[in-house]
Design an enzyme around this catalytic site. Structure first.
Site, PDB file in Angstrom:
ATOM      1  N   GLU A 341       0.814  -1.220   0.000  1.00 24.85           N
ATOM      2  CA  GLU A 341       0.000   0.000   0.000  1.00 24.85           C
ATOM      3  C   GLU A 341       0.846   1.267   0.000  1.00 24.85           C
ATOM      4  OE1 GLU A 341      -2.687  -0.022   3.400  1.00 24.85           O
ATOM      5  OE2 GLU A 341      -1.088   0.477   4.774  1.00 24.85           O
ATOM      6  N   ARG A 416      -4.603   6.733  -3.102  1.00 26.67           N
ATOM      7  CA  ARG A 416      -3.130   6.760  -3.148  1.00 26.67           C
ATOM      8  C   ARG A 416      -2.612   7.255  -4.494  1.00 26.67           C
ATOM      9  NH1 ARG A 416      -2.287   4.965   1.993  1.00 26.67           N
ATOM     10  NH2 ARG A 416      -3.526   3.159   2.590  1.00 26.67           N
TER      11      ARG A 416
HETATM   12  O1  LIG Z   1      -5.455  -5.776   6.066  1.00 26.61           O
HETATM   13  C1  LIG Z   1      -5.344  -4.587   5.776  1.00 26.61           C
HETATM   14  O2  LIG Z   1      -5.723  -3.678   6.537  1.00 26.61           O
HETATM   15  C2  LIG Z   1      -4.726  -4.233   4.490  1.00 26.61           C
HETATM   16  C3  LIG Z   1      -4.007  -5.175   3.806  1.00 26.61           C
HETATM   17  C4  LIG Z   1      -3.329  -4.885   2.519  1.00 26.61           C
HETATM   18  O3  LIG Z   1      -4.118  -5.488   1.500  1.00 26.61           O
HETATM   19  P1  LIG Z   1      -3.488  -6.397   0.306  1.00 26.61           P
HETATM   20  O4  LIG Z   1      -2.845  -7.578   0.926  1.00 26.61           O
HETATM   21  O5  LIG Z   1      -4.666  -6.706  -0.535  1.00 26.61           O
HETATM   22  O6  LIG Z   1      -2.482  -5.523  -0.384  1.00 26.61           O
HETATM   23  C5  LIG Z   1      -3.208  -3.388   2.269  1.00 26.61           C
HETATM   24  O7  LIG Z   1      -2.764  -3.133   0.971  1.00 26.61           O
HETATM   25  C6  LIG Z   1      -4.535  -2.691   2.538  1.00 26.61           C
HETATM   26  O8  LIG Z   1      -4.412  -1.321   2.294  1.00 26.61           O
HETATM   27  C7  LIG Z   1      -4.913  -2.856   3.993  1.00 26.61           C
HETATM   28  C1  LIG Z   2      -5.193  -1.282  -0.887  1.00 24.08           C
HETATM   29  C2  LIG Z   2      -5.711  -0.352  -0.092  1.00 24.08           C
HETATM   30  O1  LIG Z   2      -6.946  -0.367   0.479  1.00 24.08           O
HETATM   31  P1  LIG Z   2      -8.028  -1.486   0.793  1.00 24.08           P
HETATM   32  O2  LIG Z   2      -8.122  -1.560   2.286  1.00 24.08           O
HETATM   33  O3  LIG Z   2      -9.280  -0.963   0.179  1.00 24.08           O
HETATM   34  O4  LIG Z   2      -7.561  -2.774   0.180  1.00 24.08           O
HETATM   35  C3  LIG Z   2      -4.943   0.866   0.263  1.00 24.08           C
HETATM   36  O5  LIG Z   2      -5.421   1.615   1.144  1.00 24.08           O
HETATM   37  O6  LIG Z   2      -3.864   1.125  -0.312  1.00 24.08           O
END
Ligand SMILES: O=C(O)C1=C[C@@H](OP(=O)(O)O)[C@@H](O)[C@H](O)C1
Ligand SMILES: C=C(OP(=O)(O)O)C(=O)O
Length: 458
Positions: A341, A416
């Protein structure tokens, strides 16, 4: 109505800013879910208030959870439903929030009737199938209302909940494992979750879920090498004496009060600004230790040429300050699978590096709010930079600064991508940004916070 273009402010001198960032989206939405799954009310402080957390609160209310909000919107009290049974029959609106679409199905499994899940049109493209397969392995029936494996759908909870083994491929998102871990803590018997697949992105976010479950008294045995997690939520809430019809001690119980850390991923654009514009940017209340992937930022920023310092204020709180000289070092080949992220912020910094970088291990970003690999490459090339997509990432090559030129940058409903565009605008005068309001997903005050930071360089 089309929103006016936002003129990204350009830095005219070295920055000297302190920026207080609001609460972590990931921690806020985990605490909200865990509080709702407990037996006693929980007060949450420092909660992020943004589109994603408001959607989570809306989802909890739809499922019969009471959320008390006072004058300070960052403090809420969550009261679980009587007997731990959620109210079925409603619709959960997920917006574009991964944490809502992948975590709230856990509550729907514990509801007294079916729950419909819907979201933004763009959310229909986000992967869901592995999570829903996990729920089916635990006895749910999933009814797809459009395309199989995607939103919108209805979850019909099982007649009887139980433990067992669940195997899914979580290569497309760590949130599938996190969603199942959260659910497993409320089942009356141990559950082992296995990941079988090529990649497992965002391990820090899975560790965050394990950490928060442990805080809520749940026993989790982790074997990261074998990609398996055993969750035992029996006995987790033994010290809670409110009888509510559930077997004694089953389910997570957070402490009476929890405090959310600042969102370190949302600190990334501000810290990166010190490298792009030169000068220094400090983030107060940087946690001593954290499960957030943003905890990796100090080391990443150092590799890119930043000077990183931790200082303590008179309350004993730590402030992270990053100082940039104006020179940005490339990362070369670099695996960012742990912290997907923050890739847009890292990519924005690297546009100004004096050598090439290949960011790898991030193929799953194609399933984020938008196809982020495609979006990043398109927008970097739009302003005269040089980038290309790789199978599992992107390559960014240096260009002479006079090749970079202003443009109207697109944001793809992705918060983002909006902060990424603002970062480029620091050093490319004349950049304009479509739909800056999309930052409300996790940081509604972004335009003002950014303008205040840039003004310190005047
Ligand atoms: O568990 C979470 O709070 C998150 C996990 C990640 O997801 P991904 O594994 O799909 O990237 C991240 O990118 C997202 O912004 C938040
Ligand atoms: C991937 C992201 O969000 P989400 O929690 O919607 O997956 C993010 O915030 O970069």
């Amino acid at each position: 109505m089309t929103e006016a273009l936002w003129k990204a402010p350009t830095a005219v001198g070295p920055l000297d800013a302190r920026v207080r960032v609001p609460g972590s989206k990931s921690l806020s939405n985990r605490y909200l879910i865990l509080a709702a799954m407990g037996r006693r009310p929980v007060r949450i402080g420092g909660l992020l208030r943004s589109r994603d957390t408001d959607l989570m609160i809306g989802a909890l209310r739809e499922l019969g959870v009471t959320c008390h909000e006072g004058e300070d919107p960052t403090r809420v009290m969550i009261i679980p439903p009587a007997g731990g049974v959620f109210r079925g029959g409603g619709t959960v609106t997920c917006g574009l929030a991964g944490t809502v679409m992948r975590f709230v199905p856990a509550l729907a499994m514990l509801a007294d009737g079916p729950t419909r899940f819907d979201g933004d049109l763009q959310a229909y493209a986000r992967p869901m199938a592995p999570l829903l397969s996990g729920l089916e392995q635990l006895g749910a029936r999933v009814e797809y209302l459009s395309r199989e494996g995607r939103l919108p759908f209805i979850i019909h909870p099982p007649q009887r909940l139980g433990g067992g083994e669940v195997t899914i491929d979580s290569s497309a998102s760590s949130q599938f494992i996190s969603g199942l871990l959260l659910l497993a803590s409320r089942l009356g018997a141990p559950v082992t979750i296995h990941h079988q697949g090529e990649n497992l992105p965002s391990l820090p976010h899975i560790r965050m879920t394990v950490h928060d479950l442990t805080l809520a008294g749940v026993r989790v045995e982790v074997d990261e090498e074998a990609h398996s997690w055993m969750v035992d939520g029996t006995g987790a809430s033994e010290d809670v004496d409110e009888p509510d019809g559930r077997p004694d001690g089953v389910g997570p119980q957070l402490p009476d009060t929890v405090q959310v850390e600042p969102d370190l991923s949302n600190a990334a654009p501000f810290l990166g600004a010190a490298l792009i514009a030169s000068g220094r940017v400090g983030i107060p209340d940087w946690p001593e230790s954290t499960t957030q992937p943003g905890g990796l930022l100090p080391s990443y920023l150092t590799r890119m040429g930043g000077e990183v310092a931790f200082t303590r204020d008179d309350r004993g709180h730590t402030c992270l300050t990053v100082t940039g000289s104006g020179k940005v070092c490339p990362l070369g080949g670099f695996d960012l699978s742990q912290a997907g992220e923050i890739v847009p912020s890292i990519a924005a910094i690297l546009v100004f590096a004096d050598g090439p970088s290949r960011l790898r291990g991030i193929g799953h970003l194609r399933g984020h709010e938008t196809n982020r690999l495609k979006a990043l490459v398109t927008e970097i090339n739009r302003v005269g930079g040089r980038a290309r997509e790789m199978a599992d990432g992107i390559e960014i090559e240096p260009v002479p600064p006079d090749r970079l030129h202003p443009a109207v940058m697109k944001t793809y409903a992705d918060h983002r991508m909006a902060t990424f565009a603002a970062m480029l605008g620091l050093a490319i005068p004349g950049v304009q940004v479509e739909d800056i309001g999309t930052t409300a997903k996790t940081l509604p005050d972004f335009p003002d916070m950014w303008a205040d930071m840039v003004a310190t360089g005047d």
